[in-house]
Design an enzyme around this catalytic site. Structure first.
Site, PDB file in Angstrom:
ATOM      1  N   ASN A 134      29.409  62.478  49.076  1.00 21.37           N
ATOM      2  CA  ASN A 134      28.565  63.678  49.148  1.00 21.37           C
ATOM      3  C   ASN A 134      29.104  64.739  50.115  1.00 21.37           C
ATOM      4  OD1 ASN A 134      26.607  63.759  47.240  1.00 21.37           O
ATOM      5  ND2 ASN A 134      25.140  62.513  48.395  1.00 21.37           N
ATOM      6  N   PHE A 392      25.661  54.776  47.855  1.00 21.72           N
ATOM      7  CA  PHE A 392      26.726  54.947  48.844  1.00 21.72           C
ATOM      8  C   PHE A 392      27.160  56.403  48.980  1.00 21.72           C
ATOM      9  CE2 PHE A 392      27.867  51.411  45.809  1.00 21.72           C
ATOM     10  CZ  PHE A 392      26.903  50.553  46.288  1.00 21.72           C
ATOM     11  N   CYS A 393      26.207  57.326  48.820  1.00 22.22           N
ATOM     12  CA  CYS A 393      26.528  58.758  48.960  1.00 22.22           C
ATOM     13  C   CYS A 393      27.571  59.209  47.945  1.00 22.22           C
ATOM     14  CB  CYS A 393      27.027  59.112  50.362  1.00 22.22           C
ATOM     15  SG  CYS A 393      25.844  58.797  51.638  1.00 22.22           S
ATOM     16  N   ASN A 394      27.672  58.539  46.818  1.00 26.25           N
ATOM     17  CA  ASN A 394      28.642  58.957  45.793  1.00 26.25           C
ATOM     18  C   ASN A 394      27.898  59.075  44.463  1.00 26.25           C
ATOM     19  OD1 ASN A 394      30.710  59.136  43.839  1.00 26.25           O
ATOM     20  ND2 ASN A 394      32.123  57.972  45.124  1.00 26.25           N
TER      21      ASN A 394
END
Ligand SMILES: Cc1ncc(COP(=O)(O)O)c(C=O)c1O
Length: 464
Positions: A134, A392-394
């Protein structure tokens, strides 16, 4: 044949990594004395006792002042900070004539420096892979605000790699004379895919500046900046050697520094600033990117950490992680319920070719229904196994892996009351029936065979 013998027969090079077992026993003894199975190395690396002791020793012996002066204690701090800076370049084989290093709070801090300073403008372009953290996605907000075009390069199932033809077509979109930035991770923090570093030169030849996110790659792979020469490289040191937290770097090509225009000035980033004259002059090189006082007491621990990795050998770490990841994948992918339903679905490659040590999966019950990743985390917690769950911020890789479509997302984001606010629970309800996350098991520098076996035995316990 014991399982360990089977493992060694399949991954014979693991035995060469025996020095790491000794280091784990001596320098990471608290891992075994507390009975923790740490499998979140992509989240954060672990530190050796000796790193902390060496750092403490420096602090206890010296007197260090703010490095913005030239008094003796200030000079002592400057000496350590500049030594660490040189060491970062040396570690990544970066020619000091070609590269500079700015210290940042973390990889996200380095990414924000690029985002806010890059000369995005109408006619320019920000190209990035779906597979990105992100903090790389977030740069698109600077690009949008300044009128540059933003384009995502999609991922292909099942391996979550990029289609090379598609990438070649996207790279041809750079307008000559405009400022074009291409960003991708050297290793995915979702699927652990290693994207080809050959893209760097290819993109540069096509008119792009290249941002290589090395945050997930650097801890277990050799990043050689003499062999591959990205323009901007963000990373976090705690992911590489665990200690200290709160420090990262932007490694940047000197010939691209002039392109980055800081949107403000601060203490430490200028040569001269005037109140009455309403003018300021930015400092040269890294100084223009380090706002205020750098973390001068912790920066010396970076050199200690890098020396620690060098003493072990990054290639040895890489091989150990490859062997353990292979064993984890080999065993996990064949586990089936009595109904014949496989226990897990792996998001990403199921062999060790061009992938790192994170294995992202969802678990399924005997009827083939997905088990909520939060329940898996709670069950693992009870066995002292540290995993990571979620996306996982993806989100890009997550959406492709979990089959969440653009239309479904539009419906969620445009629903009543969701113009400005959407909690994770709202989001879960909205894409009802689909998983919003997964479970990531990530292997790292001091993982061992027993850690993987403990996790596999936990997984076996979920079979019916
Ligand atoms: C690939 C990648 N990029 C960037 C980041 C951001 O790192 P930090 O949270 O340390 O800023 C992470 C963190 O997990 C990551 O895995």
């Amino acid at each position: 044949m014991s399982r360990q013998t089977q493992f060694l027969a399949r991954y014979p090079t693991y035995e060469q990594t025996a020095p790491i077992d000794k280091i784990r026993a001596e320098d990471y003894a608290r891992l075994d004395s507390t009975g923790q199975v740490y499998l979140d190395y992509t989240g954060g690396g672990l530190y050796a006792d000796s790193q902390v002791c060496k750092h403490q020793d420096i602090l206890l012996r010296g007197v260090f002042g703010n490095p913005h002066s030239s008094n003796p204690t200030s000079m002592a701090a400057t000496c350590l900070v500049e030594g660490a800076r040189e060491y970062v370049l040396r570690f990544f084989n970066a020619d000091p004539a070609e590269y500079d290093v700015a210290f940042t709070p973390n990889a996200s801090g380095a990414l924000k420096l690029v985002g806010e300073s890059y000369p995005f403008a109408p006619g320019g372009h920000y190209l990035l892979t779906f597979d990105n953290h992100n903090s790389v996605n977030g740069i698109r907000e600077f690009a949008h605000a300044k009128g540059a075009q933003v384009t995502y390069v999609p991922l292909c199932l099942p391996d979550l790699r990029v289609d090379e033809d598609q990438l070649t077509r996207s790279l041809s979109l750079a307008k000559a004379g405009a400022d074009n930035l291409f960003a991708f991770p050297a290793q995915s923090n979702f699927s652990s895919v290693k994207h080809p570093l050959g893209w760097i030169a290819k993109a540069q030849a096509a008119g792009w500046d290249v941002l290589l996110d090395a945050a997930a790659f650097a801890p277990t792979n050799r990043l050689d900046l003499a062999a591959h020469k990205p323009d901007f490289v963000p990373l976090s040191f705690y992911k590489v050697f665990g200690y200290p937290t709160g420090l990262g770097a932007l490694i940047v090509r000197k010939d691209k520094l002039h392109k980055l225009h800081r949107p403000w000035f601060a203490g430490g980033t200028i040569t001269v600033a005037s109140v009455q004259g309403d003018k300021y002059y930015l400092a040269e090189g890294h100084a223009a990117f380090e706002d205020g006082t750098v973390d001068y007491l912790n920066i010396p621990a970076i050199e200690i950490g890098l020396r620690h990795i060098e003493a072990i050998g990054i290639d040895l770490i890489n091989e150990r992680v490859r062997c353990l990841t292979g064993w984890l994948l080999d065993n996990l992918t064949v586990m089936k319920h009595s109904t014949g339903v496989p226990l897990v679905r792996v998001y990403g490659p199921t062999d060790t070719e061009s992938r790192g040590g994170a294995v992202t999966v969802n678990f399924f019950n005997a009827k083939g229904q997905a088990i909520d990743h939060r329940d898996i985390e709670s069950a693992a917690n009870r066995e002292n196994i540290s995993l990571r769950t979620g996306c996982f911020c993806n989100p890009g890789a997550g959406e492709v892996a979990l089959g969440i479509s653009r239309v479904e997302l539009d419906v969620c984001f445009n629903g009543p009351g969701h113009e400005n606010r959407l909690t994770l629970d709202d989001f879960r309800l909205c894409i009802d029936g689909k998983s919003t996350g997964a479970v990531r098991i990530s292997v790292g520098m001091v993982s061992n065979f027993d850690d993987i076996e403990r996790f596999l035995s936990f997984a076996r316990g979920l079979l019916h």
